[in-house]
Design a protein around this motif. Sequence first.
Motif, mmCIF file in Angstrom:
data_model
loop_
_atom_site.group_PDB
_atom_site.id
_atom_site.type_symbol
_atom_site.label_atom_id
_atom_site.label_comp_id
_atom_site.label_asym_id
_atom_site.label_seq_id
_atom_site.Cartn_x
_atom_site.Cartn_y
_atom_site.Cartn_z
ATOM 1 N N ALA A 1 -10.738 0.465 10.427
ATOM 2 C CA ALA A 1 -9.681 0.564 9.400
ATOM 3 C C ALA A 1 -8.518 1.381 9.964
ATOM 4 N N HIS A 2 -7.300 1.075 9.491
ATOM 5 C CA HIS A 2 -6.111 1.765 10.005
ATOM 6 C C HIS A 2 -6.240 3.274 9.867
ATOM 7 N N VAL A 3 -6.667 3.752 8.698
ATOM 8 C CA VAL A 3 -6.703 5.214 8.531
ATOM 9 C C VAL A 3 -7.803 5.860 9.377
ATOM 10 N N PHE B 1 0.829 -1.218 0.000
ATOM 11 C CA PHE B 1 0.000 0.000 0.000
ATOM 12 C C PHE B 1 0.855 1.257 0.000
ATOM 13 N N LYS B 2 0.341 2.294 -0.628
ATOM 14 C CA LYS B 2 0.998 3.597 -0.559
ATOM 15 C C LYS B 2 1.039 4.041 0.893
ATOM 16 N N ASP B 3 2.180 4.501 1.332
ATOM 17 C CA ASP B 3 2.349 4.885 2.740
ATOM 18 C C ASP B 3 2.965 6.282 2.779
ATOM 19 N N GLY B 4 2.336 7.156 3.518
ATOM 20 C CA GLY B 4 2.850 8.526 3.642
ATOM 21 C C GLY B 4 1.946 9.558 2.997
ATOM 22 N N THR B 5 0.824 9.109 2.450
ATOM 23 C CA THR B 5 -0.086 10.029 1.752
ATOM 24 C C THR B 5 -0.471 11.215 2.636
ATOM 25 N N ALA B 6 -0.963 10.915 3.848
ATOM 26 C CA ALA B 6 -1.490 11.975 4.728
ATOM 27 C C ALA B 6 -0.433 12.438 5.726
ATOM 28 N N ASN B 7 0.847 12.143 5.433
ATOM 29 C CA ASN B 7 1.906 12.527 6.369
ATOM 30 C C ASN B 7 2.024 14.049 6.476
ATOM 31 N N VAL C 1 -2.127 7.911 19.363
ATOM 32 C CA VAL C 1 -2.482 7.220 18.116
ATOM 33 C C VAL C 1 -2.270 5.715 18.277
ATOM 34 N N GLN C 2 -1.186 5.332 18.919
ATOM 35 C CA GLN C 2 -0.917 3.899 19.081
ATOM 36 C C GLN C 2 -2.016 3.253 19.943
ATOM 37 N N ARG C 3 -2.500 3.963 20.957
ATOM 38 C CA ARG C 3 -3.613 3.416 21.779
ATOM 39 C C ARG C 3 -4.871 3.300 20.938
ATOM 40 N N GLN D 1 1.685 12.334 21.412
ATOM 41 C CA GLN D 1 1.016 12.222 20.111
ATOM 42 C C GLN D 1 1.092 10.777 19.615
ATOM 43 N N PHE D 2 2.287 10.184 19.714
ATOM 44 C CA PHE D 2 2.420 8.778 19.305
ATOM 45 C C PHE D 2 1.578 7.890 20.216
ATOM 46 N N ILE D 3 1.672 8.140 21.535
ATOM 47 C CA ILE D 3 0.961 7.285 22.506
ATOM 48 C C ILE D 3 -0.541 7.286 22.205
ATOM 49 N N HIS E 1 -6.338 8.559 11.983
ATOM 50 C CA HIS E 1 -6.677 9.902 11.470
ATOM 51 C C HIS E 1 -6.779 10.909 12.621
ATOM 52 N N PRO E 2 -6.404 12.171 12.362
ATOM 53 C CA PRO E 2 -6.497 13.185 13.421
ATOM 54 C C PRO E 2 -7.894 13.270 14.032
ATOM 55 N N SER E 3 -8.950 12.993 13.235
ATOM 56 C CA SER E 3 -10.316 13.123 13.759
ATOM 57 C C SER E 3 -10.586 12.109 14.868
ATOM 58 N N LEU F 1 5.011 13.382 12.097
ATOM 59 C CA LEU F 1 5.765 13.251 10.851
ATOM 60 C C LEU F 1 6.369 11.852 10.826
ATOM 61 N N ARG F 2 5.849 11.012 9.924
ATOM 62 C CA ARG F 2 6.342 9.634 9.818
ATOM 63 C C ARG F 2 7.524 9.589 8.860
ATOM 64 N N ARG F 3 8.524 8.771 9.218
ATOM 65 C CA ARG F 3 9.756 8.735 8.419
ATOM 66 C C ARG F 3 10.351 7.328 8.421
ATOM 67 N N PHE G 1 10.092 -0.508 9.828
ATOM 68 C CA PHE G 1 10.802 0.160 10.918
ATOM 69 C C PHE G 1 10.185 1.552 10.991
ATOM 70 N N PHE G 2 9.229 1.677 11.907
ATOM 71 C CA PHE G 2 8.417 2.896 12.021
ATOM 72 C C PHE G 2 9.224 3.951 12.772
ATOM 73 N N LEU G 3 9.356 5.118 12.181
ATOM 74 C CA LEU G 3 9.991 6.255 12.854
ATOM 75 C C LEU G 3 9.016 7.418 12.762
HETATM 76 C C1 HEM Z 1 -1.578 6.051 7.548
HETATM 77 C C2 HEM Z 1 0.265 1.621 6.964
HETATM 78 C C3 HEM Z 1 1.750 1.621 11.574
HETATM 79 C C4 HEM Z 1 0.139 6.130 12.062
HETATM 80 C C5 HEM Z 1 -1.220 4.853 6.984
HETATM 81 C C6 HEM Z 1 -1.542 4.425 5.649
HETATM 82 C C7 HEM Z 1 -1.011 3.186 5.491
HETATM 83 C C8 HEM Z 1 -0.365 2.823 6.726
HETATM 84 C C9 HEM Z 1 -1.070 2.323 4.249
HETATM 85 C C10 HEM Z 1 -2.361 5.213 4.610
HETATM 86 C C11 HEM Z 1 -1.533 6.155 3.802
HETATM 87 C C12 HEM Z 1 -0.989 7.335 4.534
HETATM 88 O O1 HEM Z 1 -1.688 8.309 4.832
HETATM 89 O O2 HEM Z 1 0.204 7.283 4.852
HETATM 90 C C13 HEM Z 1 0.820 1.239 8.174
HETATM 91 C C14 HEM Z 1 1.428 -0.041 8.425
HETATM 92 C C15 HEM Z 1 1.840 -0.044 9.723
HETATM 93 C C16 HEM Z 1 1.493 1.243 10.279
HETATM 94 C C17 HEM Z 1 1.560 -1.153 7.414
HETATM 95 C C18 HEM Z 1 2.546 -1.107 10.509
HETATM 96 C C19 HEM Z 1 3.382 -1.978 9.974
HETATM 97 C C20 HEM Z 1 1.443 2.842 12.113
HETATM 98 C C21 HEM Z 1 1.728 3.251 13.462
HETATM 99 C C22 HEM Z 1 1.272 4.525 13.597
HETATM 100 C C23 HEM Z 1 0.691 4.905 12.329
HETATM 101 C C24 HEM Z 1 2.441 2.404 14.518
HETATM 102 C C25 HEM Z 1 1.324 5.443 14.794
HETATM 103 C C26 HEM Z 1 1.112 5.041 16.035
HETATM 104 C C27 HEM Z 1 -0.451 6.489 10.876
HETATM 105 C C28 HEM Z 1 -1.023 7.801 10.630
HETATM 106 C C29 HEM Z 1 -1.540 7.773 9.345
HETATM 107 C C30 HEM Z 1 -1.248 6.460 8.811
HETATM 108 C C31 HEM Z 1 -1.045 8.970 11.613
HETATM 109 C C32 HEM Z 1 -2.260 8.911 8.622
HETATM 110 C C33 HEM Z 1 -3.728 8.841 8.926
HETATM 111 C C34 HEM Z 1 -4.472 9.953 8.210
HETATM 112 O O3 HEM Z 1 -4.310 11.113 8.594
HETATM 113 O O4 HEM Z 1 -5.212 9.655 7.255
HETATM 114 N N1 HEM Z 1 -0.513 3.860 7.614
HETATM 115 N N2 HEM Z 1 0.890 1.995 9.307
HETATM 116 N N3 HEM Z 1 0.804 3.862 11.457
HETATM 117 N N4 HEM Z 1 -0.617 5.710 9.761
HETATM 118 FE FE1 HEM Z 1 0.083 3.837 9.561
#
Ligand code: HEM
Length: 418
Positions: free
Chosen positions: A328-330, A232-238, A379-381, A375-377, A334-336, A344-346, A365-367
């Motif tokens: 869903a993950h997003v 999946f694309k990762d970083g879109t909403a970064n 979202v992770q919760r 902020q991390f705590i 999501h901030p909402s 800032l994910r890196r 390797f999540f940074l």
């Molecule tokens: C968004 C994957 C772990 C925080 C996303 C997106 C994907 C993704 C595909 C959607 C694209 C984007 O906006 O970047 C993953 C995968 C993870 C993982 C595969 C684990 C292996 C985490 C963790 C956190 C996190 C541990 C923080 C605790 C976020 C945030 C967004 C995001 C803040 C943006 C949400 C938004 O504003 O729409 N992630 N992620 N992710 N992820 Fe993750």
Amino acid sequence: VSRRQLLGLFGAGAAGAAVGAAGGASVATALANAAGAPDPARAYAFHGAHQAGITTPAQDRLHFAAFDTDPSLDRDGLIGLLTDWTNAAARLTQGLEVEEGGAVGGSDYAPPADTGEAQGLPASGLTITFGFGPGVFGAGDGASDRFGLAARRPPLLEPLPRFQGDALVPELTGGDLCIQACADDPQVAVHAIRNLSRIAFGRATLRWSQLGFGRTSSTSTAQATPRNLFGFKDGTANVKSEEQAAVDEHVWVAASDEPSWLAGGSYLVARRIRMIIENWDRVQLGEQEQLVGRSKGAGAPLSGGTEFTEPDFAAEGPTGAPLIAPTAHVALAHPSANGGTRMLRRGYNFVDGNDELGRLDAGLFFLSYQRSPQQFIDVQRSLAADGLNEYLKHVGSAVFAVPGGIAEGEFVGQALFA
Ligand code: HEM
């Protein structure tokens, strides 16, 4: 063009100044815009208001290292180590050896100052970013405050709480000091960590380290969004470096925050997240997309639109069910769902061989950099309900206070000792 030829052409100062003149990230971004694909000759300024390697357009490769300080190290020793690291990092990031003539110099009786494997390689966009773990500030009992820094501990700098599903391995967790080396050439990133570890000999010892390939985030709007190992694309909403207000609100510690020595810095969270990709690869496409909340191809939210369309969590399908599942993950990241919090994910992909079942030891390797670890705590919760967790295992974890940038003649973290 070798490092030496390059410097002959531009001069070390000029190469650095070209990027640093208008200050770190903004010019780096301009360069990224102008150049598009990574330019091997690109050199980012080491000095500036913030450390490089945070809002800098994410490079393709990572070598990250966490160190334990040796028990004999005292305050002066720590300052000496930081000074030596600063001097080396200022040179390495400009494509130079650790010391003048480091690779070939030295007498016949001493090993060369530079290990040599980056000779002939250009700067490759190398950034070196330093951080302090909670251990630098003692254990809070006074007795272990070897560096006399307990009173200067950032109140927010505590080991992260235990999260649901954590399977942390102590050998991959924690650390007193960290160095993040990012570059577009893996040999350049590894050379930096190798030489900085060598400089630390007798003062700090590598606790754990992580190689990463394939950035999993964009930190500039000029960059195309990369993909993680789930495809999946990762970083879109970064948070992107061009979003100055968001960077100030969510990434940099402000002058009005506590402690003042950390102003212009940030908090770094590192998580080694194993991805059980063999199981993931047996999941139907539609279900994969439901778990993420975005389409796999374009990365568009399932509520419709294209990659950068804001997700609409209220949008419903024909059956009345939300188009983006609440789990869903997003939806959960999501901030909402998190009181407006962003970060800032890196991060980077990793594959470190395989396990005894023949499965790849692969993952993310999540940074993330944020103004507060909370902020991390938060979202992770929130992600405790994430359907993706069935395919994830958090095995490593660390948090660091990343001091602000320095001027020439200062050492990294100098404000902490003032
Ligand atoms: C968004 C994957 C772990 C925080 C996303 C997106 C994907 C993704 C595909 C959607 C694209 C984007 O906006 O970047 C993953 C995968 C993870 C993982 C595969 C684990 C292996 C985490 C963790 C956190 C996190 C541990 C923080 C605790 C976020 C945030 C967004 C995001 C803040 C943006 C949400 C938004 O504003 O729409 N992630 N992620 N992710 N992820 Fe993750």
